[in-house]
Design a protein around this motif. Structure first.
Motif, PDB file in Angstrom:
ATOM      1  N   VAL A 239       0.777  -1.141   0.143  1.00  0.00           N
ATOM      2  CA  VAL A 239       0.017   0.050  -0.035  1.00  0.00           C
ATOM      3  C   VAL A 239       0.963   1.129  -0.090  1.00  0.00           C
ATOM      4  N   GLN A 260      -0.020  -4.318   4.000  1.00  0.00           N
ATOM      5  CA  GLN A 260      -1.364  -4.315   4.698  1.00  0.00           C
ATOM      6  C   GLN A 260      -1.865  -5.725   4.382  1.00  0.00           C
ATOM      7  N   SER A 297      -0.895  -4.258   9.395  1.00  0.00           N
ATOM      8  CA  SER A 297       0.055  -3.757   8.618  1.00  0.00           C
ATOM      9  C   SER A 297       1.496  -3.897   9.066  1.00  0.00           C
ATOM     10  N   ASP A 325      -2.142  -5.413  -6.498  1.00  0.00           N
ATOM     11  CA  ASP A 325      -1.216  -4.998  -5.396  1.00  0.00           C
ATOM     12  C   ASP A 325       0.067  -5.749  -4.861  1.00  0.00           C
ATOM     13  N   LEU A 587      -1.092   0.904  -4.828  1.00  0.00           N
ATOM     14  CA  LEU A 587      -0.568   1.804  -3.613  1.00  0.00           C
ATOM     15  C   LEU A 587      -2.056   2.525  -3.016  1.00  0.00           C
ATOM     16  N   ASN A 588      -2.898   1.567  -2.666  1.00  0.00           N
ATOM     17  CA  ASN A 588      -4.221   2.432  -2.038  1.00  0.00           C
ATOM     18  C   ASN A 588      -4.809   1.294  -1.061  1.00  0.00           C
ATOM     19  N   ALA A 589      -4.672   1.798   0.150  1.00  0.00           N
ATOM     20  CA  ALA A 589      -4.917   1.156   1.387  1.00  0.00           C
ATOM     21  C   ALA A 589      -6.341   0.539   1.397  1.00  0.00           C
ATOM     22  N   SER A 592      -6.889  -2.288  -1.364  1.00  0.00           N
ATOM     23  CA  SER A 592      -6.105  -3.497  -0.803  1.00  0.00           C
ATOM     24  C   SER A 592      -6.977  -4.171   0.277  1.00  0.00           C
ATOM     25  N   SER A 593      -7.485  -3.410   0.934  1.00  0.00           N
ATOM     26  CA  SER A 593      -8.474  -4.089   2.295  1.00  0.00           C
ATOM     27  C   SER A 593      -9.649  -4.953   1.754  1.00  0.00           C
TER      28      SER A 593
END
Length: 644
Positions: A239, A260, A297, A325, A587-589, A592-593
């Motif tokens: 992330v 993450q 994380s 990701d 690169l996006n939390a 990716s969740s």
């Protein structure tokens, strides 16, 4: 069963039923004849008794069948419905999420969540009434209108099948803003019924402030949850990733990676770092599992010497629901020296900024005074070979045709403002994601003389903000990019902090590097500004082709700054010459969740999800068919009785 138009049924029954009964009550007028005996006329006598007015009706199969047929027709006029089937609205707007999380392969019946979304959206269109109008809109970072509001259901289904996945973050608020604009077509009054909005997504954010007219429906896709526990998610993604040169040793590259995990259990992962396709370093670690709905994380670091390598690839060996990701690609800037022109009030180097510039090994500094700058500006070739001009309290950035880093100077329309009511200033907010501000800690910096940039500074151009306004900005002035501080470095405590030297180094690297991002990495869904060779039109080739436009006029150099449209897929992108230019990554939390939401609040209204956008099915055609069958039976019975 319920009726959509109950008063139609009541009116039809109130008119038709008495008329039918009246036909049975009416007395037939017959010619009188004298006969010798009534023995052979019993049926005629019975018929005479039945048709006598004001006499109680005798049981008759014909009357029963006719009343039943009349009831079916009256109910058909009332538009009866039963649960099930599609939506009954005259206009339906289908909004389909195509963000990165929709590529997760944890859908119960399909290869990905997007595949399931497309299948169920097509089923929804199939279930619509024949005259219903439908419109299809997809969204990720930006919404896209795929079809207009039309009764052509086949065109809508073709548009849905043609939807391609993206690796962009989802922006539901922007999509709903577009939906609100599409809700009332041009030419219709305020009383026009808004379309029923059907959001086909895995949930997205739990709350969105933007409201839409009507009663929207969330058709959720993705893993199925039960009443006892939320769905089990399985994904570990990168992330955040940065690659910065060591301040003390510019030949050394420090790589920071944050992982993450959406999985419930702790997971061991291995990272592989490659330079130009060859393995350079490996590291491993255990990422904590998600707890109480929050992903776990872990940060890992790698240090290496890239040499002349350009392609940096960070890969994670882990099979999970989202593959996009698991990899990060960066294009490292060329290792050649950057040439900086430092302009000071005198023909000598100022101690604050000058000392920092002299300490950066990968730049070559030339110092001049104001008079020397004027001579260079009057010469058409005076600034040839200069990558950046540092203005230390002198000069005007807008006059200089190369990128500038200025201290205590206005930039273009952004003049310096001050106020006697503020005795001192400090950093209250700064953009930690900007290339020039990465890794900086500015909480303890004090500014003796508060100054800030006036004019309209957009949030994207604001790098740092003081108590009264923006104090560090990154703007495009005409054709040229400028980074400026509103205050003089010597009038603050920043120069005694290591963060000041890091800022100057990163700002120079960002302004003078071949690409806008010092690490050659941008997030999917962004529109990068990149300096590319002038050997052809501004086009980037990679997983998809990206068109661009020039942002500066053609000069004597070999490259020009260009702005490109949003990049939707991750991977490595190169210029028309084949040289690697930039890496695009998730690169996006939030993506990716791969989180799913059972309830979404839109405009303050909770919107519960459903597994099927189930409406009510109209059955009036069934009743008309039943009435036709009953009347046919009535005719057959009447014919049979009429035979002698």
């Amino acid at each position: 069963m319920s009726l959509l138009a109950p008063w139609n049924a009541v009116a039809a029954a109130a008119i038709a039923a008495p008329l039918l009964l009246l036909l049975y009550f009416l007395k037939l007028r017959r010619k009188r004849l004298r006969i010798s005996s009534t023995m052979l006329w019993e049926r005629a006598v019975d018929d005479l008794q039945v048709n006598e007015p004001f006499r109680w009706l005798r049981a008759s199969w014909l009357l029963f069948i006719q009343m039943l047929a009349l009831a079916c027709l009256a109910l058909a006029l009332g538009r009866p419905t039963i649960p099930g089937g599609g939506l009954l609205e005259e206009r339906v707007l289908v909004l389909i999420d195509t963000s990165a999380s929709m590529s997760a392969t944890d859908s119960p019946t399909d290869a990905s969540r997007l595949d399931e979304a497309k299948r169920r959206a097509i089923e929804l269109v199939d279930d619509l009434a024949g005259g219903a109008a439908v419109q299809v809109v997809s969204f990720a970072a930006e919404p896209t209108t795929l079809t207009g509001m039309s009764t052509d259901h086949n065109a809508a289904k073709r548009a849905i099948r043609a939807i391609e996945p993206t690796d962009e973050p989802g922006d539901l608020a922007a999509a709903l803003e577009l939906v609100s604009a599409l809700a009332v077509p041009a030419g219709e009054g305020d009383d026009a019924a808004p379309p029923r909005v059907v959001l086909v997504a895995d949930g997205g954010p739990a709350s969105v402030g933007e409201a839409v007219p009507g009663e929207p429906v969330l058709l959720r896709v993705g893993p199925v949850s039960n009443t006892d526990a939320p769905p089990v998610l399985d994904n570990i993604g990168i992330v955040a990733a940065t690659a910065t040169r060591d301040f003390a040793d510019p030949a050394r590259l420090n790589i920071f990676v944050r992982l993450q995990s959406a999985s419930p259990q702790d997971t061991a992962v291995a990272l592989t770092v490659e330079l130009d396709g060859a393995g350079a370093e490996r590291t491993s670690g255990t990422v904590p599992g998600a707890s109480q709905g929050e992903p776990g994380s872990r940060t890992l670091t790698v240090a290496l010497t890239p040499g002349d390598a350009r392609r940096l690839r960070i890969g994670m060996r882990h099979e999970d629901a989202l593959a996009a990701d698991n990899t990060v690609v960066m294009i490292l800037p060329e290792s050649s020296q950057r040439r900086v022109l430092h302009v000071t009030p005198r023909d000598s180097v100022a101690w604050v900024v000058g000392d920092v510039l002299e300490a950066i090994d990968w730049i070559t500094v030339r110092s001049v005074g104001e008079a020397g700058l004027e001579e260079l500006l009057t010469d058409p070739e005076g600034l040839d070979g200069i990558d950046l001009v540092g203005l230390d309290r002198v000069g005007s950035p807008s006059r200089i045709p190369v990128p500038t880093l200025s201290f205590g100077l206005p930039i273009g329309e952004h003049m310096l403002e001050s106020s006697e009511s503020i005795s001192a200033d400090r950093f209250v907010r700064w953009d930690r994601g900007a290339a020039a501000m990465r890794g900086l800690s500015l909480d303890g910096v004090s500014i003796a003389k508060p100054l800030w940039f006036g004019g309209s500074v957009s949030r994207d151009d604001e790098l740092a903000r003081g108590r009264a306004g923006p104090i560090v900005i990154d703007v495009t002035d005409g054709w040229t990019r400028r980074i400026g501080l509103a205050f003089k470095a010597a009038e603050s405590t920043w120069p005694i902090e290591i963060s000041f030297a890091l800022f100057v180094a990163q700002a120079i690297e960002s302004l003078a590097a071949p690409s806008e991002a010092s690490s050659g990495s941008v997030a999917a869904g962004t529109s990068p500004r990149i300096r590319v060779p002038m050997d052809g039109p501004p086009v980037l080739t990679g997983p998809v082709a990206i068109q661009g436009r020039w942002l500066e006029p053609e000069g004597g150099g070999t490259t020009r700054l260009a702005a490109f449209e949003a990049v939707s897929r991750v991977g490595e992108y190169a210029a028309s010459s084949g040289d690697p230019i930039v890496g695009v990554n998730v690169l996006n939390a939030e993506e990716s969740s791969i989180a799913v939401s059972e309830t979404v609040s839109i405009g303050g209204r909770p919107l519960a999800s459903v597994r099927d956008a189930e409406g009510r099915r109209e059955i009036w055609s069934w009743l008309v068919l039943a009435a036709t069958v009953l009347l046919t039976i009535d005719w057959l019975v009447f014919t049979a009785k009429s035979r002698v």
